[in-house]
Design a protein around this motif. Structure first.
Motif, PDB file in Angstrom:
ATOM      1  N   UNK A  77      40.014  29.714  41.393  1.00 30.26           N
ATOM      2  CA  UNK A  77      39.710  30.883  40.558  1.00 30.26           C
ATOM      3  C   UNK A  77      40.287  32.150  41.182  1.00 30.26           C
ATOM      4  N   UNK A  78      40.173  32.273  42.497  1.00 33.90           N
ATOM      5  CA  UNK A  78      40.769  33.440  43.162  1.00 33.90           C
ATOM      6  C   UNK A  78      42.284  33.462  42.961  1.00 33.90           C
ATOM      7  N   UNK A  79      42.918  32.290  43.078  1.00 34.46           N
ATOM      8  CA  UNK A  79      44.375  32.235  42.859  1.00 34.46           C
ATOM      9  C   UNK A  79      44.714  32.672  41.440  1.00 34.46           C
ATOM     10  N   UNK A  80      43.985  32.144  40.474  1.00 35.59           N
ATOM     11  CA  UNK A  80      44.264  32.481  39.081  1.00 35.59           C
ATOM     12  C   UNK A  80      43.986  33.963  38.804  1.00 35.59           C
ATOM     13  N   UNK A  81      43.074  34.531  39.580  1.00 33.87           N
ATOM     14  CA  UNK A  81      42.759  35.947  39.429  1.00 33.87           C
ATOM     15  C   UNK A  81      43.663  36.853  40.248  1.00 33.87           C
ATOM     16  N   UNK A  82      44.614  36.263  40.983  1.00 33.80           N
ATOM     17  CA  UNK A  82      45.578  37.055  41.733  1.00 33.80           C
ATOM     18  C   UNK A  82      45.164  37.425  43.144  1.00 33.80           C
ATOM     19  N   UNK A  83      44.101  36.816  43.659  1.00 31.73           N
ATOM     20  CA  UNK A  83      43.643  37.129  45.012  1.00 31.73           C
ATOM     21  C   UNK A  83      43.885  35.932  45.929  1.00 31.73           C
ATOM     22  N   UNK A  84      45.136  35.787  46.347  1.00 29.48           N
ATOM     23  CA  UNK A  84      45.525  34.644  47.170  1.00 29.48           C
ATOM     24  C   UNK A  84      44.805  34.646  48.517  1.00 29.48           C
ATOM     25  N   UNK A  85      44.536  35.816  49.072  1.00 25.91           N
ATOM     26  CA  UNK A  85      43.839  35.900  50.354  1.00 25.91           C
ATOM     27  C   UNK A  85      42.450  35.281  50.291  1.00 25.91           C
TER      28      UNK A  85
END
Length: 127
Positions: A83-91
């Motif tokens: 979900x973080x990846x899909x939301x643009x927060x790779x960190x």
């Protein structure tokens, strides 16, 4: 997983999620929530459905709740990272997956999360 045994229809849910059958997954989840409220498998399924339908903030909130109640339930950490990846927060995705690596290296390896971590790290660095 001990949570999976009493859940008839779980393979259908997983197939629906993998096949992006939103209506089929939603029906199973609605029925399952009524039968086993708070069941982590069902809640993760719901979070995955949120991700697939673009409801990233809802997914992140739900995965956070699951993790708070069941910190050793690795699928919650796994899909929290997605979900973080899909939301643009790779960190944040890397942090979720690194938590799995520390807590359950076998799950980490079985789900090829090392490869995801490397991709997320490159994305976080803007490469």
């Amino acid at each position: 997983d001990a949570h999976l045994a009493p859940m008839p229809g779980l393979p259908d849910l997983l197939d629906a999620l993998d096949g992006r059958d939103v209506a089929g997954a939603q029906k199973f989840l609605t029925d399952a929530e009524a039968l086993v409220p708070g069941e982590p498998v069902v809640m993760v399924g719901k979070g995955r459905l949120f991700v697939q339908t673009g409801r990233i903030p809802d997914a992140l909130q739900l995965f956070g709740e699951i993790i708070k109640r069941n910190p050793d339930y690795m699928p919650a950490w796994h899909y929290n990272g997605m979900a973080h990846m899909m939301g643009g927060d790779a960190g944040q995705a890397v942090e979720s997956w690194e938590t799995i690596k520390k807590r359950d290296p076998a799950y980490f390896d079985a789900n090829n999360l090392g490869q995801r971590v490397e991709v997320a790290r490159r994305m976080a660095q803007g490469l």
